[in-house]
Design a protein around this motif. Structure first.
Motif, mmCIF file in Angstrom:
data_model
loop_
_atom_site.group_PDB
_atom_site.id
_atom_site.type_symbol
_atom_site.label_atom_id
_atom_site.label_comp_id
_atom_site.label_asym_id
_atom_site.label_seq_id
_atom_site.Cartn_x
_atom_site.Cartn_y
_atom_site.Cartn_z
ATOM 1 N N ALA A 1 0.859 -1.189 0.000
ATOM 2 C CA ALA A 1 0.000 0.000 0.000
ATOM 3 C C ALA A 1 0.893 1.236 0.000
ATOM 4 C CB ALA A 1 -0.922 -0.006 1.211
ATOM 5 N N LYS A 2 0.486 2.256 -0.764
ATOM 6 C CA LYS A 2 1.315 3.456 -0.881
ATOM 7 C C LYS A 2 0.441 4.656 -1.167
ATOM 8 C CE LYS A 2 5.398 5.240 -3.318
ATOM 9 N NZ LYS A 2 6.393 4.961 -4.396
ATOM 10 N N ALA A 3 0.674 5.732 -0.412
ATOM 11 C CA ALA A 3 -0.035 6.994 -0.644
ATOM 12 C C ALA A 3 0.782 7.842 -1.604
ATOM 13 C CB ALA A 3 -0.248 7.722 0.668
ATOM 14 N N GLU A 4 0.128 8.270 -2.668
ATOM 15 C CA GLU A 4 0.783 9.114 -3.668
ATOM 16 C C GLU A 4 -0.151 10.254 -4.037
ATOM 17 O OE1 GLU A 4 3.590 6.329 -6.316
ATOM 18 O OE2 GLU A 4 1.482 5.787 -6.482
ATOM 19 N N GLY A 5 0.168 11.460 -3.530
ATOM 20 C CA GLY A 5 -0.678 12.614 -3.805
ATOM 21 C C GLY A 5 -2.064 12.422 -3.244
ATOM 22 N N ASP A 6 -3.068 12.519 -4.105
ATOM 23 C CA ASP A 6 -4.452 12.395 -3.655
ATOM 24 C C ASP A 6 -5.009 10.987 -3.897
ATOM 25 O OD1 ASP A 6 -4.538 12.414 -6.385
ATOM 26 O OD2 ASP A 6 -6.150 13.900 -6.560
ATOM 27 N N ALA A 7 -4.140 10.001 -3.876
ATOM 28 C CA ALA A 7 -4.594 8.623 -4.109
ATOM 29 C C ALA A 7 -3.775 7.649 -3.277
ATOM 30 C CB ALA A 7 -4.485 8.272 -5.592
ATOM 31 N N VAL A 8 -4.388 6.499 -3.031
ATOM 32 C CA VAL A 8 -3.701 5.395 -2.361
ATOM 33 C C VAL A 8 -3.773 4.183 -3.282
ATOM 34 C CG1 VAL A 8 -3.670 3.834 -0.391
ATOM 35 C CG2 VAL A 8 -4.261 6.236 -0.059
ATOM 36 N N SER A 9 -2.610 3.625 -3.614
ATOM 37 C CA SER A 9 -2.590 2.384 -4.398
ATOM 38 C C SER A 9 -2.451 1.213 -3.442
ATOM 39 C CB SER A 9 -1.441 2.402 -5.406
ATOM 40 O OG SER A 9 -0.192 2.504 -4.739
ATOM 41 N N PHE A 10 -3.212 0.170 -3.701
ATOM 42 C CA PHE A 10 -3.256 -0.990 -2.798
ATOM 43 C C PHE A 10 -3.234 -2.258 -3.634
ATOM 44 C CE2 PHE A 10 -5.493 -4.343 -0.560
ATOM 45 C CZ PHE A 10 -4.973 -4.269 0.734
ATOM 46 N N GLU A 11 -2.448 -3.232 -3.206
ATOM 47 C CA GLU A 11 -2.411 -4.535 -3.877
ATOM 48 C C GLU A 11 -2.237 -5.627 -2.828
ATOM 49 O OE1 GLU A 11 0.044 -7.096 -7.263
ATOM 50 O OE2 GLU A 11 0.229 -4.902 -7.192
ATOM 51 N N ARG A 12 -3.050 -6.680 -2.949
ATOM 52 C CA ARG A 12 -2.988 -7.801 -2.012
ATOM 53 C C ARG A 12 -3.058 -9.102 -2.811
ATOM 54 N NH1 ARG A 12 -7.085 -6.900 2.277
ATOM 55 N NH2 ARG A 12 -8.646 -7.550 0.735
ATOM 56 N N THR A 13 -2.126 -9.998 -2.533
ATOM 57 C CA THR A 13 -2.100 -11.300 -3.201
ATOM 58 C C THR A 13 -2.110 -12.403 -2.154
ATOM 59 O OG1 THR A 13 -0.880 -10.464 -5.111
ATOM 60 C CG2 THR A 13 -0.820 -12.849 -4.727
ATOM 61 N N THR A 14 -3.044 -13.318 -2.312
ATOM 62 C CA THR A 14 -3.101 -14.514 -1.475
ATOM 63 C C THR A 14 -3.018 -15.711 -2.408
ATOM 64 O OG1 THR A 14 -4.578 -13.353 0.046
ATOM 65 C CG2 THR A 14 -4.380 -15.730 0.309
ATOM 66 N N ALA A 15 -2.036 -16.564 -2.224
ATOM 67 C CA ALA A 15 -1.856 -17.702 -3.131
ATOM 68 C C ALA A 15 -1.618 -18.979 -2.351
ATOM 69 C CB ALA A 15 -0.701 -17.438 -4.087
ATOM 70 N N LEU A 16 -2.279 -20.026 -2.785
ATOM 71 C CA LEU A 16 -2.033 -21.373 -2.278
ATOM 72 C C LEU A 16 -1.214 -22.079 -3.341
ATOM 73 C CD1 LEU A 16 -2.713 -23.548 -0.102
ATOM 74 C CD2 LEU A 16 -4.664 -24.176 -1.535
ATOM 75 N N THR A 17 0.012 -22.439 -3.022
ATOM 76 C CA THR A 17 0.915 -22.994 -4.027
ATOM 77 C C THR A 17 1.056 -24.510 -3.939
ATOM 78 O OG1 THR A 17 2.788 -22.546 -2.564
ATOM 79 C CG2 THR A 17 2.228 -20.856 -4.174
ATOM 80 N N ALA A 18 0.480 -25.120 -2.918
ATOM 81 C CA ALA A 18 0.557 -26.579 -2.754
ATOM 82 C C ALA A 18 -0.842 -27.138 -2.539
ATOM 83 C CB ALA A 18 1.457 -26.941 -1.572
ATOM 84 N N HIS A 19 -1.031 -28.397 -2.917
ATOM 85 C CA HIS A 19 -2.339 -29.036 -2.742
ATOM 86 C C HIS A 19 -2.425 -29.822 -1.447
ATOM 87 C CE1 HIS A 19 0.134 -32.293 -4.398
ATOM 88 N NE2 HIS A 19 -0.703 -33.122 -3.813
ATOM 89 N N ARG A 20 -1.275 -29.902 -0.750
ATOM 90 C CA ARG A 20 -1.239 -30.714 0.463
ATOM 91 C C ARG A 20 -0.201 -30.146 1.417
ATOM 92 N NH1 ARG A 20 -2.005 -36.987 0.949
ATOM 93 N NH2 ARG A 20 -1.039 -37.485 2.938
ATOM 94 N N LEU A 21 -0.508 -30.258 2.700
ATOM 95 C CA LEU A 21 0.358 -29.697 3.728
ATOM 96 C C LEU A 21 0.826 -30.813 4.648
ATOM 97 C CD1 LEU A 21 1.103 -26.702 4.699
ATOM 98 C CD2 LEU A 21 -0.610 -27.081 6.446
ATOM 99 N N GLU A 22 2.138 -30.935 4.811
ATOM 100 C CA GLU A 22 2.662 -31.927 5.740
ATOM 101 C C GLU A 22 2.543 -31.405 7.164
ATOM 102 O OE1 GLU A 22 6.565 -33.009 4.553
ATOM 103 O OE2 GLU A 22 5.902 -33.941 2.668
ATOM 104 N N THR A 23 2.489 -32.319 8.109
ATOM 105 C CA THR A 23 2.220 -31.929 9.498
ATOM 106 C C THR A 23 3.263 -30.958 10.040
ATOM 107 O OG1 THR A 23 3.354 -33.960 10.186
ATOM 108 C CG2 THR A 23 0.956 -34.027 10.069
ATOM 109 N N GLU A 24 4.524 -31.086 9.605
ATOM 110 C CA GLU A 24 5.559 -30.194 10.130
ATOM 111 C C GLU A 24 5.394 -28.755 9.648
ATOM 112 O OE1 GLU A 24 7.701 -32.970 7.123
ATOM 113 O OE2 GLU A 24 6.111 -33.116 8.631
#
Length: 741
Positions: free
Chosen positions: A674-697
């Protein structure tokens, strides 16, 4: 009297002369002659009727009875066996035949155990229950006898002791499993409650129904079932037999045991997994006459399998034994190819349609796309899972001409139409699933599949292979459905089989991207103008949800309302959703939100909102427990990207913006900028799941990422009123504080 009897017989004879197919006349004649003790004539009359109706259970039973009265016991038993094959629900006749003929006495009798003795070993268990288990499985026993022709009889004895009120609820009924009434017979041997005080109460069961509801249970009671299923006739699989047994349960198990009785000359392939050390090999013996091989696997004192959300399939975690009469997948594939090879039929109408579809298509890939698009859009999907057509497709010409078919029909049609233009393709057997566990394809078993697609080894002339799912109505050629991704599949060819895995998609291939320009006014209301881009299975969702043009505003209102609250849609821009050529669908939209920002005094809080599908909330539910015993099976890899440029209204300025953050793990990433520039705020959010399975550790790190990502959804842009500019002094006025009093 004799004359009257002859007259009566004459009436039956006349009825038969006038209508030789009058089965009732044949029955009545035989029954009447039996009553006159004219047994040879009664047997002959029944035989004449059976020539007309060879599977009439009443004539079979009647002839058996007459033959038995004539002293022809073996012939009588043979007729009664045939009557029982026609109607296996005739319990009275079945018991009588078992009594007459020792060879048809229940094969399971030597394996039935005394419940009273077994329950004595767990007496008082409900009072010594430190983990508050709802119940304990005292015995879970299966015995299956396989015949030379592949038919079988399967017996189950199960005893469960109830330990708590929760166990009472969980065991209020018992389901013995599904069976196909046209080919199988189900029979209860026992269904009873062993009361804590030592009394026994029989449960009410319905003949032929695999469900029983117990009388009122109490902690300390136990339930016992014994039931049997008989395969009455050979299926179109020929002499194939395949089955498996899982030994553990979600409650402790005192003993679980499986016995397989097979003809000594019949090959039986065996595969075991997750078995305790030294327990994988069965106890093997021979029957007294040497005709049967008996294999028994037995495990005792098994701990409960603790159930967790998102845990792998039980077949992956439980001790399991699998058996099959197929020695390898090539043997099975050869059988199935021979079953379907005559279905690749072509007629002039199909050839003309293929020519129309590929006209002007210069590349091999364009031709594949044209035929694929036709099959998934013009051929209606209708599931057909019964009888031989549960496994054997219809002829390609029949599918083409009637314009509908199930998964294997569509796979066959794709293969046949591609063959017309010289492009090779093969049917593929697959288990389609959302949330995929590891699949063990070591042992060939027919039950490992529930779906059929197609494989094109060279779709573009450059050796690029492609899997095509003919049921994927809204998927583009380049977007394999999520339910197929990651599957280990069987490609069936004329010369055998190939086991391969369909690649998992990347997050970018299953993505939802939103971009908005947010024009905010001083009251907190805002106009958002932008687009939402759906990729992969999200594009499938979009094509489906927005398929009816008149309902699009209503669907959008529901999606926007969940995230933005009260709003009004100003404008929408939709592509041609009937065109499935692209793996993406981009929807333009402009809408007004009444209260995006909340004004309190001289400050305005502005949450950066986007359409949400609740994925983080789902992750939050599976991440609720602090620790896990099992791996976590997730969804397909996917990504959500949200971008916004928020225009600050006149008279306001930026006080703060959400802090930047970046979390990178082997299974996902979460990034906020997120960044304020003059009279505007630009915002970017990325949420990604890159694996189909999660090991217990990795579970602790996953919980941490989910918590931080969820908290970030509540962060806001904060504005504050800008100070009013100082007014310039009037011309000729003395400076402030100057001049004379």
């Amino acid at each position: 009297m004799d004359l009257l009897a002859e007259d009566a017989v004459g009436v039956f004879d006349e009825r038969i002369r006038l209508n030789p197919f009058d089965v009732d006349a044949h029955r009545r004649k035989s029954f009447f002659l039996e009553g006159l003790a004219r047994l040879p004539e009664a047997a002959a009359a029944a035989a004449a009727g059976l020539e007309v109706a060879p599977e009439d259970e009443y004539l079979l039973d009647l002839q058996g009875r007459v033959l038995h009265r004539l002293g022809r016991k073996d012939d009588a038993v043979a007729r009664w066996k045939e009557a029982l094959r026609v109607n296996p629900k005739n319990a009275v006749l079945k018991r009588y035949v078992e009594w007459l003929d020792p060879s048809v006495k229940p094969f399971e009798l030597p394996y039935v155990e005394d419940a009273n003795t077994l329950l004595a070993a767990v007496r008082g268990r409900e009072k010594e229950n430190p983990e508050n288990d709802p119940s304990v499985v005292v015995l879970d026993k299966g015995v299956v006898r396989v015949n030379t022709d592949g038919t079988y009889s399967s017996f189950t004895q199960k005893i469960v002791k109830i330990l708590s009120n929760q166990g009472v609820k969980q065991n209020s009924s018992y389901f013995a499993g599904s069976f196909f009434a046209a080919e199988q017979a189900f029979e209860w041997r026992t269904a009873r409650v062993w009361r804590a005080d030592g009394s026994v109460e029989e449960a009410q069961v319905q003949s032929g129904s695999p469900m029983v509801r117990w009388p009122k249970l109490e902690p300390g009671d136990a339930i016992e079932v014994q039931h049997r299923v008989d395969q009455l006739r050979q299926t179109f699989f020929g002499d194939y037999f395949g089955d498996s047994w899982m030994f553990s349960d979600r409650v402790p198990v005192v003993r679980s045991e499986w016995t397989v009785i097979c003809p000594a000359e019949k090959d039986l392939a065996v595969h075991v997994k997750n078995m305790p050390e030294g327990k994988g090999e069965p106890a093997v013996s021979k029957s007294g006459d040497g005709k049967w091989t008996v294999r028994t696997w037995s495990l005792s004192d098994l701990p409960k399998i603790r159930m967790e959300p998102g845990m792998p399939n039980p077949a992956e975690t439980h001790p399991v034994v699998e058996v099959s009469t197929y020695r390898d997948w090539n043997q099975f594939a050869t059988w199935w190819w021979n079953l379907i090879k005559k279905q690749f039929t072509v007629d002039d109408g199909m050839r003309a349609k293929v020519a129309e579809l590929v006209k002007g298509k210069e590349t091999r890939l364009d031709k594949v796309r044209a035929i694929y698009d036709f099959v998934v859009t013009d051929i209606q999907y209708q599931a057909w899972e019964f009888g031989v057509h549960g496994y054997k497709p219809y002829a390609a010409t029949a599918i083409f001409n009637r314009k509908w078919g199930d998964c294997k029909d569509k796979a066959i049609l794709i293969r046949t139409m591609l063959d017309v233009v010289g492009i090779e393709a093969f049917p593929v057997l697959i288990y389609a699933a959302q949330g995929r566990s590891e699949e063990d394809m070591t042992l060939p078993q027919i039950g490992k599949f529930n779906h059929c697609i197609a494989w094109v080894p060279d779709a573009d002339g450059k050796g690029t292979g492609m899997f095509l799912d003919g049921t994927a109505q809204y998927n583009s050629l380049h977007s394999v459905p999520a339910m197929d991704r990651g599957a280990r599949v069987l490609i069936v060819k004329p010369d055998g089989a190939e086991v391969v895995q369909i690649p998992w998609n990347t997050p970018e291939e299953f993505a939802f991207v939103q971009e908005y320009d947010v024009a905010l006014d001083g009251s907190g209301a805002a106009t958002l103008d932008g687009k939402a881009r759906f990729t992969g299975d999200f594009s499938v969702m979009a094509r489906s949800l927005f398929s009816v043009e008149g309902k699009r505003p209503l669907v959008l209102q529901g999606m926007l309302g969940q995230s933005f609250g009260k709003h009004s849609i100003v404008e929408t821009r939709f592509p041609d959703l009937a065109d499935i050529g692209s793996p993406e669908v981009e929807v333009g939209l402009k809408f007004r939100v009444d209260g995006l920002g909340v004004v309190e005094g001289g400050r305005m809080s502005v949450p950066v909102k986007f359409i949400q599908f609740g994925v983080l909330q789902q992750f939050g539910r599976v991440a609720a427990t602090e620790k896990r015993e099992h791996d976590l099976v997730l969804m397909n890899p996917m990504a959500f990207t949200e971008r916004a440029v928020v225009r600050v209204p006149e008279g306001w300025k930026v006080a703060s913006v959400p802090g930047d953050r970046s979390i990178e793990t082997p299974f996902g990433r979460f990034v906020v900028k997120a960044k304020a520039e003059g009279d505007a705020v630009s915002f970017e959010r990325t949420t990604a799941l890159t694996a189909h399975r999660l090991e217990t550790e990795d579970y602790a790190a996953f919980r941490d990422m989910v918590a931080k990502a969820t908290n970030a959804l509540t962060e806001k842009i904060v504005l504050e009123r800008a100070a009013a500019p100082e007014a310039a002094p009037a011309e000729g006025a003395p400076p402030e504080g100057g001049g004379k009093a």
